[in-house]
Design an enzyme around this catalytic site. Structure first.
Site, short mmCIF file in Angstrom:
data_model
loop_
_atom_site.label_atom_id
_atom_site.label_comp_id
_atom_site.label_asym_id
_atom_site.label_seq_id
_atom_site.Cartn_x
_atom_site.Cartn_y
_atom_site.Cartn_z
N HIS A 26 -64.48 -6.97 1.78
CA HIS A 26 -64.80 -6.18 3.90
C HIS A 26 -66.31 -5.76 3.05
CE1 HIS A 26 -64.51 -3.27 7.27
NE2 HIS A 26 -65.12 -3.34 6.20
N CYS A 49 -57.81 -0.52 2.43
CA CYS A 49 -57.82 0.40 3.20
C CYS A 49 -57.97 1.45 2.95
CB CYS A 49 -55.49 1.27 3.49
SG CYS A 49 -55.51 1.59 4.33
N MET A 60 -55.00 -4.43 10.26
CA MET A 60 -55.54 -3.14 11.49
C MET A 60 -54.09 -2.66 11.32
SD MET A 60 -58.62 -4.52 13.87
CE MET A 60 -58.81 -3.16 13.63
N GLU A 61 -54.06 -1.24 10.98
CA GLU A 61 -52.94 -0.55 10.87
C GLU A 61 -53.11 0.32 12.34
OE1 GLU A 61 -49.45 1.12 10.23
OE2 GLU A 61 -50.55 -0.59 9.10
N GLY A 66 -66.03 -8.38 8.10
CA GLY A 66 -66.33 -6.78 8.25
C GLY A 66 -67.29 -6.82 9.15
N GLU A 67 -67.67 -6.10 10.62
CA GLU A 67 -69.02 -5.98 11.61
C GLU A 67 -68.78 -8.01 12.37
OE1 GLU A 67 -70.20 -3.08 13.48
OE2 GLU A 67 -69.18 -3.08 11.66
N GLN A 110 -48.96 -8.61 3.49
CA GLN A 110 -49.37 -7.93 3.53
C GLN A 110 -48.74 -6.59 2.36
OE1 GLN A 110 -52.58 -4.29 4.15
NE2 GLN A 110 -53.85 -6.68 3.33
N GLY A 170 -61.88 -9.12 13.20
CA GLY A 170 -61.12 -7.67 13.26
C GLY A 170 -60.97 -7.23 14.84
N ARG A 171 -61.83 -5.95 14.24
CA ARG A 171 -62.44 -5.49 15.98
C ARG A 171 -63.36 -6.57 16.70
NH1 ARG A 171 -65.29 -0.86 14.38
NH2 ARG A 171 -66.44 -2.11 12.43
#
Length: 318
Positions: free
Chosen positions: A167, A97, A7-8, A199-200, A67, A222-223
């Site tokens: 994703h 991305c 996650m940039e 994703g999600e 990556q 991720g989040r």
């Protein structure tokens, strides 16, 4: 297998270190290293992926795959070869991305309209890297639409990638819910390599549905992992107790100590508040802290206000 997403601007080596301390994560992927038209010196790779200096592992012993992002097969291959000399756990290629500035310079998800080029990139990198170093890739379902998702997935697999993360949204869909896990299923069915759904995924229930709808056993978090550092452990070991706020505070202190060491002073407060912003989705204590500290920008004042109370009111509240 549970992977920690790249996650940039958020999930860098500092946060990777802290989140892998909790447990449950089997492997991490670094933020992308942008490859344009030159061979990068080794110090660029180790600056973004400092775990390369310690066996390509976080302090908790979790492997980190570096990556790369770019569109020139030759230049990517040359840089992959140099990266391989640093003994990474593996090399991942970014075809997902959605950032406009990245796509405008022909990197990330924009390449999903060019499956032939994607195949050339993966094949060139695979040839340039010793056979014992895995080469994997991450993609979205497409750029503006999903019409070429299977073409891209097959291009990646046929070029020699050992694993593919998908994703469940297009670039055009960004990060707006929902993620379409069911649309990963045809890719999973068509490929002979492991496919990872992404994703999600915010909760254990989300993870269960993502697995059921995508057909993928493996997931990338991720989040959801940033908001709930105990998520991977809860997915991997449902019997494990939730990560309490009192247990999270020492990890936040570990995070803050590294931020103070590695981040420029003018950005330190922002980094801590950025994580607090995510944590308030899971922890009421984080919501209280964020509201109380969101206007505080002096690092020393922030440290005193947040961690000075760690052994008193906040710890007792947990």
């Amino acid at each position: 297998m549970l992977l920690l997403a790249p996650m940039e601007g958020l999930l860098d080596h500092i946060l990777r270190d802290v989140l892998t301390q909790v447990g449950g994560i089997d492997r991490c992927v670094s933020e992308f290293i942008r490859i344009t038209d030159q061979l990068l010196p080794a110090r660029v790779f180790t600056r973004i992926v400092p775990e390369l200096r310690q066996g390509s592992r976080t302090a908790a012993g979790v492997p980190v795959r570096a990556q790369l992002l770019g569109s020139d097969p030759v230049c990517l291959a040359e840089n992959a070869a140099r990266l391989a000399s640093l003994a990474p756990e593996g090399i991942d290629l970014n075809f997902g991305c959605p950032a406009k500035c990245v796509n405008r310079h022909r990197g990330g998800a924009v390449l999903l309209d060019e499956p032939e080029l994607i195949h050339q990139i993966v094949a060139a990198v695979r040839r340039a890297v010793p056979a014992h170093i895995p080469v994997s890739a991450k993609m979205r379902l497409g750029y503006e639409c999903e019409s070429r998702s299977l073409d891209c997935a097959q291009a990646i697999a046929s070029a020699g990638a050992s694993e593919l993360v998908v994703h469940g949204r297009t670039k055009a869909q960004g990060y707006k819910p929902p993620a379409f896990w069911d649309r990963i299923a045809p890719l999973r069915a068509a490929l002979d390599i492991p496919v990872v759904a992404n994703g999600e995924i915010w909760t254990v229930e989300d993870a269960q549905r993502a697995r059921a709808e995508s057909g993928c056993e493996h997931l990338m978090l991720g989040r959801g992992m940033v908001a709930d550092p105990g998520l991977a452990l809860a997915i991997a070991r449902p019997e494990a107790p939730p990560l309490a706020w009192a247990a999270l505070l020492p990890l936040m202190q570990r995070f803050w100590a590294q931020v103070r060491q590695h981040v420029a002073p003018r950005h330190q407060a922002g980094r801590l508040k950025q994580w607090l912003h995510y944590l308030r989705r899971r922890y009421p204590e984080a919501e209280e802290a964020y509201q109380r500290l969101r206007t505080v920008n002096d690092p020393q004042q922030l440290e005193l206000a947040l961690f000075g109370a760690a052994e008193s009111d906040w710890a007792r509240a947990a």
